[in-house]
Design an enzyme around this catalytic site. Structure first.
Site, PDB file in Angstrom:
ATOM      1  N   HIS A   4     -63.668 -22.217  59.582  1.00  0.00           N
ATOM      2  CA  HIS A   4     -62.712 -22.856  60.492  1.00  0.00           C
ATOM      3  C   HIS A   4     -61.943 -23.945  59.767  1.00  0.00           C
ATOM      4  O   HIS A   4     -62.213 -24.244  58.619  1.00  0.00           O
ATOM      5  CB  HIS A   4     -63.407 -23.364  61.748  1.00  0.00           C
ATOM      6  N   HIS A  64     -66.365 -23.944  69.071  1.00  0.00           N
ATOM      7  CA  HIS A  64     -66.219 -25.090  68.176  1.00  0.00           C
ATOM      8  C   HIS A  64     -64.789 -25.635  68.097  1.00  0.00           C
ATOM      9  O   HIS A  64     -64.511 -26.688  68.622  1.00  0.00           O
ATOM     10  CB  HIS A  64     -66.751 -24.770  66.786  1.00  0.00           C
ATOM     11  N   ASP A 122     -69.530 -23.639  61.998  1.00  0.00           N
ATOM     12  CA  ASP A 122     -69.908 -24.509  63.109  1.00  0.00           C
ATOM     13  C   ASP A 122     -69.654 -23.748  64.395  1.00  0.00           C
ATOM     14  O   ASP A 122     -68.658 -23.043  64.502  1.00  0.00           O
ATOM     15  CB  ASP A 122     -69.070 -25.789  63.098  1.00  0.00           C
ATOM     16  N   ASP A 177     -64.152 -30.517  56.329  1.00  0.00           N
ATOM     17  CA  ASP A 177     -65.444 -30.401  55.646  1.00  0.00           C
ATOM     18  C   ASP A 177     -65.822 -28.925  55.449  1.00  0.00           C
ATOM     19  O   ASP A 177     -66.877 -28.606  54.936  1.00  0.00           O
ATOM     20  CB  ASP A 177     -66.548 -31.181  56.378  1.00  0.00           C
ATOM     21  N   HIS A 178     -64.926 -28.022  55.858  1.00  0.00           N
ATOM     22  CA  HIS A 178     -65.152 -26.599  55.620  1.00  0.00           C
ATOM     23  C   HIS A 178     -64.047 -25.957  54.776  1.00  0.00           C
ATOM     24  O   HIS A 178     -64.209 -24.864  54.273  1.00  0.00           O
ATOM     25  CB  HIS A 178     -65.308 -25.855  56.946  1.00  0.00           C
ATOM     26  N   GLU A 191     -75.665 -23.559  61.061  1.00  0.00           N
ATOM     27  CA  GLU A 191     -75.511 -25.009  61.025  1.00  0.00           C
ATOM     28  C   GLU A 191     -76.613 -25.614  61.870  1.00  0.00           C
ATOM     29  O   GLU A 191     -77.195 -24.938  62.723  1.00  0.00           O
ATOM     30  CB  GLU A 191     -74.142 -25.410  61.592  1.00  0.00           C
ATOM     31  N   HIS A 203     -61.691 -27.246  59.948  1.00  0.00           N
ATOM     32  CA  HIS A 203     -62.120 -28.614  59.664  1.00  0.00           C
ATOM     33  C   HIS A 203     -62.220 -28.832  58.169  1.00  0.00           C
ATOM     34  O   HIS A 203     -62.665 -27.968  57.432  1.00  0.00           O
ATOM     35  CB  HIS A 203     -63.481 -28.884  60.322  1.00  0.00           C
ATOM     36  N   LYS A 209     -82.538  20.158  62.773  1.00  0.00           N
ATOM     37  CA  LYS A 209     -82.668  20.795  64.085  1.00  0.00           C
ATOM     38  C   LYS A 209     -83.977  21.551  64.189  1.00  0.00           C
ATOM     39  O   LYS A 209     -84.601  21.574  65.236  1.00  0.00           O
ATOM     40  CB  LYS A 209     -81.480  21.733  64.318  1.00  0.00           C
ATOM     41  N   HIS A 255     -75.895 -27.755  56.948  1.00  0.00           N
ATOM     42  CA  HIS A 255     -75.036 -28.583  57.778  1.00  0.00           C
ATOM     43  C   HIS A 255     -75.861 -29.381  58.789  1.00  0.00           C
ATOM     44  O   HIS A 255     -75.695 -29.241  59.996  1.00  0.00           O
ATOM     45  CB  HIS A 255     -74.017 -27.684  58.506  1.00  0.00           C
TER      46      HIS A 255
END
Lengths: 600, 658
Positions: free
Chosen positions: A68, A157, A178, A72-73, A203, A70, A462, A414
Site C-alpha cells: 500500500h 487499511h 497492513d 513505511d511500505h 503485520e 504508506h 476411471k 511490523h
C-alpha cells in the site's frame, strides 16, 4: 529438500521500513520497500546490500510487491530502484500506483527542501521508478513468469491496500501488508479465502490490543473535539494526507452538520481536494455503503472542511485543523504544534501509531519538555490525546485472518518484539502451527514437501474409480501404474499402456509346477475333486471347471494327468503367469497338502 | 463434452457447456428484436397511434382487429411488448451449476433463467458488467412499467392463426415462448446471485474445472472466458473488440492453445467502419442543427454513448455547436454517467493515466460541468422547463418501441428539418421506423459496432490457433443480403462447426489425462529407471484418494505387524488377494548371460538346447527346464518351491518391470 526462506530487511520486530525478502520455489520476491520515520541516517532505508553481495538486484529478484501507499511500505522505492538499481517489475494495485508517487514527492520535498538533505532521490527518479510499476486488479492471478504467480486480496487499511499471495507450483506465501478486519467509515474489511499457504506473513502492530468498539472511540473523539472547541481551544489532528484523514473528515463533517457547529475545520495541505478526488475515482475500493450511495451523495465532498492557510494558525478563537504529517516529525503539523503547544486550552489528538524518535512518540510517552532544533526547549502544555484510529487489525483480527487463510505456519512482522512474543504464543496454542518472529537480517527457513503433480491416464483413473471410491480401512485398494518421465512431463499410465507407448513388447513369465497326488481314479475325477476342493476354500475367487476337464482359478490353469509310471498317482500341472505369482504359489502349496478324502 | 445452444441470435448468445461433470451456461442474451412486431408505447397519449385501423383478413374477417393494427402497410401487435427468451426445454436449467456473463448486453435474460427455472447456482460477472447491466435492466423495466397497458394480445399467437398473418408476423419464431418484461424485484433477486470477478482471476468450479474471465475490449468490464481443466481448454469469445475505444484492450494471448474456441458476438454490420460512422454521425448532427432542426439519437444508456460524447466534446467547438443543448434522457442517465467515471481499472491505458492525475477519465464530466450536456430521468419534470430547440437528444430505447424516444419520434417526425440518427446496430432501422410511417424526418443510419469483423477474426484465429472453432450458423455463410461476399464469413481449417437454436453439438474432444498429485513420501519411494535416453520409468503402487474432484496418490499402508500373541488366523485369510497385481514385464533374456548367472549361483549341470523360437535351459538334476523365447519365459519345475522362487528372481533380474 525444497524450502521457503524469509528474511526481514525491515519491520522485523519493529514498525517502519517494511521490507521482507522471500525465497520460494527458487524465486526471490521482495515484499514492500519502506522507509523508517524514526531515523534520518542510513537506517531510514532497508539495507539492500544484504540482498546480494555481488551482481545486480535485477538478476537476483524476480519481482517487488508493494502492499500500500504508506511511506513505511514504499518510501524507499525510488532509492532502491533508481539509486541502488533495480529494473524488474514492481507490482501494486491501481490506487497505490496513483497515490504512491504523490506521497513520495511530498516526502522528498520535506527531506530535500526543508531539511536540505543531499544525495536524496529526485522527482525524475520517482517518475522513472513508477514506470517500472505493473498495476494489478484484486483477485487477478498475475503470472510474473511461467512459474511465479501473485494474487492480490482486499486489505482495508487505506485506499488500495492489498494482501498478496505469492505462489510457485503448490507452494505459497501470503503477505498481509497492513490490514483491517473491521470495516470503517470509508473502507471495507480485509478478506482472504481459505488458500492454505505454507506461510502467512502478517503485520502485528496491535498484537496485544483488543480494541473497544469503534463506535465508542468515535464518540470519545467527537466529545473531546467538541469540548475543546466549546471552551475556545484549538484542536490539532496530525494525519497523513490520505487514509485516516478522510475517515475523520467524514466523521467531523456529519457531526458538525448534526450539532450545527460553527467553528471552522481546516485541512492543511493542498492535497486535500486531490486526495478526495482519488477516493471519488476509486470509489470501488471503499466500503459497501459509500459505493452504494455515491451516485446520490458523494461522501468525499465536504461542506464544512476548508483549505488551511498558514496564517490561520494565529487566528483567535476555536478551530480544528487536520495537518500533515501524522507523526509530528516534520512539516506543517509540527509547525502548528509548536505554535499551539504552550496553551493548555488547546488539544492535540494523535489518531495513529507513532514510531520511535518522532515528536509524536515522545509526547505520547508522556514527555512534556521537548528539545527542538537549536537547543530550544518546547514546553507542552496543551492536552495530548491518543486515539487509535489506525486501521490495523487488533489481536482478535489477526487471529481471525489466520483462521481464514489456514496457513501451515505464521511469521510476524511490523510490530514490537514484546507484543509479538505474546501473539506468537497465542497463535501457536490456538492453531497448533509454528509461529516465527525474526529480527531484521535474521532468516527463517521452512522446509516444504510439495506434492508432485502428474497426469494420470483417464482410462487408469476411471478403472480405479469404478472399483470403488471408498477405500476400506481393512484392505486399502492399491493402484498400480507406471510413471513415464519424459523431459519435464510426468504421466502415470497403466502398465499395458506404458509398454504400448514405449513400443515395447510384454515379456511373459510363466511357471508350471507339477504336483503329485495319490489318486487312482480317473484324471477327470481327480480334476472334479480338485475343483470342488478349491471351490470350497476360495470363496472370493472365480473357480471354474472347464469342459475340457481343466480347472481354472482366475487365470491360473490346473490340469490333471496320469502318471507315466504309477497308475495310483496323478500329476496336477499348475500353470500361472508372473502377475498371478502369489495366488499360483499359494495354490501349489495348497494342492501339495493333498485333497480331502472324498466319500467313495 | 456437449454444447446446448439455446439462442439463435449470434450476438445475444445463450449456450450451455457440459464439461467434466460441470454444467456451465455461457451468457444469457435476450433477443429483443421480437418487440419490433409490437406497437410503440407512447409516454403521452398519441392520437395517431390510438387511431390506427385494426387489421382484417383478406376475406374481411376482422376478428383480430383488437390485437393487430395496421400502419402504412405493416401490421403490429397492439399489446405489451414481449421478448424472445432462450430455449428453456432443451436442457433442465435447474442443473446449471454456473452462469458466466461476458458483457452487460448478454445478461438481459438473466432474471428469466435464475428466477423461473429452479436455478440454484452462481453467476459470475465483472463489477462494471453487473453495475451497468443493472442500469440497462432498470431502464428497460422502467420504460415498460411506466406505461401500463391494459391490453395483452395472445390470440394471434395461435399457430393456426399465425399462419394467416402477413410477414414478418407470420415468420416470427417461437412466439409461444415470448414473454413480457420481468419486474425490478426479479432483477434484484437475479443480480443478488452474481459473484464479482476480476480479469485473469482463476475461479475453481468443484475442483474439476477452472474458469477465468479475460478482457475482451468491447465494453466496460466485458470479458471472454477460458474454461479449462489441466488438460483441456475451451475458449468462449463473445463480443470482443480490437479497436481502441474506452475499455481495456482485448487479451488475445491467453486464448492460445484452445482445444475448442466458441466464437460469438461478431460485428452485426461487417461492412461498416466504426470510425467512418462516427465521422458521419458528427457531420450529420452538425448539419441538421445548423439548419435549425433537432437531432434524435436512439441509444442505450451506456457503451457507445460514452464514445459519442467524447467525439462531440472534441467536435462541438470547432463545429460551432457550443450553444446547442445536448440532452441525455434516461431513468439511469445520471447513474450511467457517474458509474463510467469510477471504473478506472477497467479502462484503456490513456484513461487510466487521467485517473492517476486525478482527473475524471471521461470528458463528459466537463460537458456536464459546463452545462453543455444535461441529463434527465425522463421528459417529465425538470426537462420540460429546460427544453430548448434546436437540440440533440440521446435517449432510449433503440428499438423505438418504448422509452422517451417514442415521444420524440411523434414530436419531431413530421418535420423534415429534424433528423434521427441510428447508431445502435441491434435493430434494423427500417423495421424500427415502420410504425412511424409516413415520416418526414430525415433518417441517417450510422451503425457503430466495434465488435470483431471477419478480417479481424481470421487474423485472431491464425494467431491463437484453436484446434476447433464452434460458431452460430450465421457466421459460416455470407449474409443473406450479400450472398456474393465470400469474405463475410468465417474461414478456418478445419471448417467451423456451426450451431443453431435448440441444437446440441457434441464437441470433438477426447479427454485422455487427468491431474493427480503424488504425495512427497510416495514420490521419495519411487525408483526411476532410464529405459531410453531421456525417458525414465517408475512403477507406482499407491492408494488413490479422491476428494472434491482432486486426486491424490498416497503411499500404500505398511503391512500390519504380525499379531503373534493372538490365535492363528483362519486359513481363508491367507488367501492372497488376486486384485493385487504384479507389474508387467518387458525385455528379453540373453541365454548365455543367463546360463553364466545360473552357474554363478551354483547350478552346475546346466544344458542348453536350441529350439525354433529360442532356447531351452535344462537343469538336469532338479528335473527343471526353462523355455526362453523372445517375449516369454516359462519355468517348468516339480515340487521344489524354493528352487522355483530362486529361478524366478534370477529371471526377473534380466527383465524390466512396468
Amino acid at each position: 529438500m525444497p524450502e521457503i526462506r524469509v528474511t526481514p530487511l525491515g519491520a522485523g520486530q519493529d514498525v517502519g521500513r517494511s521490507c521482507i525478502l522471500v525465497s520460494i520455489g527458487g524465486k526471490n520476491v521482495m515484499l514492500d520497500c519502506g522507509m523508517h520515520m524514526g531515523f534520518n541516517d542510513d537506517r531510514r532505508f532497508p539495507d539492500f546490500s544484504y540482498i546480494t553481495r555481488n551482481g545486480r538486484l535485477t538478476d537476483f529478484l524476480d519481482c517487488v510487491i508493494i502492499s500500500h501507499f504508506h511511506l513505511d511500505h514504499c518510501g524507499a522505492l525510488p532509492y532502491f530502484s533508481e539509486m541502488v538499481g533495480y529494473d524488474g517489475p514492481i507490482y501494486m494495485t491501481h490506487p497505490t500506483q496513483a497515490i504512491c508517487p504523490i506521497l513520495l514527492e511530498d516526502y522528498r520535498k520535506i527531506a530535500v527542501d526543508k531539511k536540505g538533505e543531499a544525495n536524496f532521490f529526485t522527482s525524475q527518479m520517482i517518475k522513472d521508478c513508477m514506470k517500472k510499476v505493473v498495476a494489478v486488479h484484486l483477485h487477478q492471478t498475475v503470472q510474473v513468469d511461467d512459474e511465479l504467480e501473485i494474487k492480490a486480496y482486499y486489505a482495508g487499511h487505506v485506499l488500495g491496500a492489498a494482501m498478496f499471495q505469492i505462489k510457485v507450483g503448490s507452494e505459497s506465501v501470503v503477505y498481509t501488508g497492513d490490514y483491517n478486519m473491521t470495516p470503517d467509515r470509508h473502507l471495507g474489511a480485509a478478506w482472504i479465502d481459505k488458500c492454505r499457504p505454507n506461510l502467512l506473513i502478517t503485520e502485528s502492530t496491535y498484537a496485544t490490543t483488543i480494541r473497544d468498539s469503534k463506535r465508542c472511540r468515535e464518540r470519545d473523539f467527537l466529545k473531546k473535539v467538541h469540548e475543546t472547541v466549546e471552551r475556545g481551544g484549538k484542536v490539532l489532528i496530525p494525519v497523513f494526507a490520505l487514509g485516516r484523514a478522510q475517515e475523520l473528515c467524514i466523521l467531523l463533517e456529519t457531526f458538525w452538520e448534526r450539532v450545527n457547529l460553527k467553528a471552522p475545520i481546516y485541512f492543511s495541505t493542498g492535497l486535500t481536494e486531490k486526495a478526495n478526488h482519488y477516493y471519488k475515482l476509486f470509489i470501488t475500493w471503499t466500503n459497501q455503503k459509500i459505493r452504494k450511495t455515491f451516485v446520490q451523495r458523494n461522501m468525499f465532498e465536504f461542506k464544512h472542511i476548508k483549505a488551511f492557510d498558514r496564517a490561520f494558525a494565529d487566528n483567535p478563537g476555536p478551530m480544528v485543523v487536520f495537518a500533515t504529517p501524522g507523526m509530528l516529525h516534520a512539516g506543517q503539523s509540527l509547525q502548528i504544534f509548536r505554535k499551539w503547544a504552550g496553551n493548555e486550552k488547546n488539544m492535540v489528538i494523535m489518531p495513529g501509531y507513532c514510531v520511535q524518535g518522532t515528536v509524536g512518540h515522545k509526547i505520547l510517552s508522556g514527555q512534556r519538555k521537548l528539545e527542538m532544533e537549536g537547543r530550544q526547549v518546547l514546553e507542552v502544555k496543551m492536552q495530548v490525546e491518543y486515539m487509535s484510529f489506525s486501521a490495523h487489525a487488533d489481536a482478535k483480527g489477526i487471529m481471525q485472518l489466520v483462521g481464514q487463510a489456514e496457513p501451515e505456519s505464521v511469521l510476524l512482522v511490523h510490530g514490537e518484539a514484546k507484543k509479538m512474543e505474546f501473539l506468537k504464543q497465542k497463535i501457536e496454542q490456538e492453531f497448533r502451527v509454528n509461529c516465527y518472529m525474526p529480527a531484521n537480517g535474521e532468516t527463517v527457513t521452512l522446509p516444504t514437501s510439495p506434492s508432485i503433480p502428474v497426469g494420470i491416464s483417464l482410462g487408469l483413473l476411471k478403472r480405479e474409480m469404478a472399483q470403488g471410491l471408498l477405500p476400506s480401512a481393512k484392505k486399502p485398494r492399491l493402484l498400480h501404474g507406471t510413471l513415464i518421465m519424459k523431459d519435464s512431463s510426468f504421466q502415470l499410465v497403466s502398465s499395458e499402456q506404458a509398454l504400448k507407448e514405449l513400443g515395447l513388447a510384454e515379456h511373459q513369465l510363466r511357471f508350471t509346477c507339477r504336483v503329485h497326488l495319490h489318486d487312482s481314479r480317473k484324471e477327470q475325477e481327480t480334476a472334479a475333486r480338485v475343483y470342488s476342493h478349491l471351490k470350497s476354500i476360495l470363496k472370493d475367487h472365480c473357480v471354474q471347471h472347464l469342459p475340457d476337464g481343466s480347472v481354472t482359478v482366475e487365470s491360473i490353469l490346473i490340469q490333471a494327468a496320469a502318471h507315466s509310471e504309477d497308475p495310483g498317482t496323478k500329476v496336477l500341472l499348475v500353470s500361472w503367469t508372473y502377475q498371478d505369482e502369489e495366488l499360483g504359489s499359494y495354490l501349489t502349496s495348497l494342492l501339495k497338502k493333498g485333497l480331502p478324502q472324498a466319500p467313495s | 463434452m456437449k454444447l446446448y445452444c439455446l439462442s439463435g441470435h449470434p450476438t445475444l448468445p445463450c449456450n450451455v457447456l457440459k464439461f467434466k461433470s460441470t454444467t456451465i451456461m455461457l451468457d444469457c442474451g435476450l433477443d429483443m428484436t421480437s418487440t419490433l412486431n409490437f406497437l410503440p408505447l407512447p409516454l403521452v397519449q398519441s392520437p395517431r397511434l390510438s387511431n390506427l385501423p385494426g387489421w382484417s383478413l383478406k376475406d374481411g374477417n376482422a376478428f383480430l382487429d383488437k390485437e393487430l393494427k395496421e400502419c402504412s402497410g405493416h401490421v403490429f401487435v397492439d399489446s405489451v411488448p414481449e421478448f424472445c427468451l432462450p430455449e428453456t426445454e432443451l436442457i433442465d436449467l435447474s442443473t446449471v451449476d454456473v452462469i458466466l456473463i461476458s458483457n452487460y448486453h448478454c445478461m438481459m435474460a438473466l432474471p428469466y433463467i435464475t428466477e423461473h427455472t429452479g436455478f440454484t447456482g452462481t453467476v459470475y460477472a465483472t463489477e462494471p458488467t453487473v453495475q451497468i447491466g443493472r442500469l440497462l435492466m432498470e431502464e428497460l423495466v422502467n420504460f415498460i412499467e411506466r406505461v401500463p397497458k391494459a391490453q395483452s394480445a395472445s390470440l394471434w399467437k395461435n399457430k393456426d392463426i399465425q399462419r394467416l398473418l402477413p410477414s414478418p408476423l407470420k415468420d416470427a419464431v417461437e412466439v409461444s415462448t415470448w414473454r413480457r418484461c420481468y419486474t425490478m424485484q426479479e432483477v434484484n433477486s437475479a443480480l443478488s446471485k452474481i459473484q464479482l470477478v476480476g480479469y485473469s482471476q482463476k475461479i475453481e468450479l468443484f475442483g474439476a474445472v477452472q474458469v477465468t474471465p479475460l478482457s475482451s475490449g468491447y465494453a466496460l468490464g466485458s470479458s471472454n472466458w477460458i474454461i479449462q481443466s489441466h488438460y483441456e481448454k475451451v475458449s468462449y469469445v463473445s463480443g470482443s473488440s480490437l479497436l481502441t475505444t474506452h475499455p481495456q484492450p482485448m487479451d488475445q494471448a491467453s486464448l492460445k492453445n484452445s482445444d475448442v474456441l466458441v466464437l460469438t458476438g461478431l460485428t452485426q454490420i461487417p461492412t461498416a467502419n466504426p470510425d467512418g460512422m462516427v465521422g458521419e454521425f458528427c457531420s450529420n448532427l452538425a448539419l441538421t442543427v445548423r439548419n435549425g432542426g433537432n437531432v434524435l439519437v436512439p441509444c442505450y444508456p451506456s457503451g457507445v454513448i460514452y464514445d459519442l460524447l467524447e467525439c462531440l466534446y472534441q467536435y462541438i467547438d470547432s463545429a460551432g455547436l457550443s450553444n446547442i443543448p445536448f440532452y441525455f434522457i434516461s431513468p439511469v442517465a445520471n447513474s450511467s454517467l457517474e458509474f463510467s467515471q469510477i471504473f478506472a481499472e477497467w479502462l484503456c491505458h490513456n484513461k487510466q493515466t487521467k485517473v492517476y492525475l486525478p482527473e475524471p477519465p471521461f470528458p463528459h464530466a466537463e460537458l456536464i460541468q459546463t452545462n453543455k450536456l444535461r441529463h434527465y430521468p425522463s421528459i417529465h419534470g425538470d426537462f420540460s422547463n429546460d427544453f430548448r430547440q434546436p437540440c440533440v437528444v440521446f435517449t432510449g430505447h433503440p428499438s423505438l418501441r418504448f422509452g422517451d424516444v417514442v415521444h420524440f419520434m411523434e414530436l419531431w417526425g413530421k418535420s423534415s428539418l429534424n433528423t434521427v440518427i441510428f447508431t445502435e446496430p441491434d435493430f434494423s432501422y427500417l423495421e424500427a421506423l415502420a410504425p412511424y410511417q409516413p415520416l418526414a424526418m430525415k433518417c441517417i443510419y450510422c451503425p457503430i459496432d466495434t465488435r470483431l469483423n471477419f478480417i479481424q477474426v481470421s487474423k485472431l484465429l491464425k494467431e491463437v490457433q484453436p484446434l476447433h472453432v464452434v460458431c452460430p450458423e450465421q457466421y459460416t455463410q455470407p449474409p443473406p443480403a450479400q450472398s456474393h461476399r465470400m469474405d463475410l464469413m468465417i474461414d478456418c481449417q478445419p471448417p467451423a462447426m456451426s450451431y443453431r437454436r435448440a441444437e446440441v453439438l457434441a464437441l470433438p474432444f477426447k479427454r485422455l489425462f487427468e491431474k493427480i498429485e503424488i504425495m512427497p513420501e510416495l514420490a521419495d519411494s519411487l525408483v526411476p529407471m532410464e529405459i531410453k535416453p531421456g525417458i525414465s520409468l517408475a512403477t507406482v503402487s499407491a492408494v488413490l484418494h479422491t476428494k472434491d474432484n482432486k486426486h491424490v496418490l498416497q503411499p500404500p499402508p505398511r503391512p500390519a505387524p504380525p499379531t503373534s500373541g493372538k490365535k492363528r488366523k483362519r486359513a481363508s485369510e491367507d488367501i492372497p488377494d488376486c486384485k493385487v497385481l504384479k507389474p508387467l514385464l518387458s525385455g528379453s533374456i540373453p541365454v548365455e548371460q543367463f546360463v553364466q548367472t545360473l552357474e554363478k549361483h551354483g547350478f552346475s549341470d546346466v544344458k542348453v538346447e536350441d529350439t525354433a523360437k529360442g532356447h531351452i535351459v535344462l537343469l538336469q538334476e532338479a528335473e527343471t527346464l526353462i523355455q526362453i523365447e523372445e517375449d516369454s519365459t516359462h519355468i517348468i519345475c516339480d515340487n521344489d518351491e524354493m528352487l522355483r522362487v530362486r529361478l524366478r528372481d534370477l529371471v526377473l533380474k534380466f527383465l524390466q518391470k512396468f
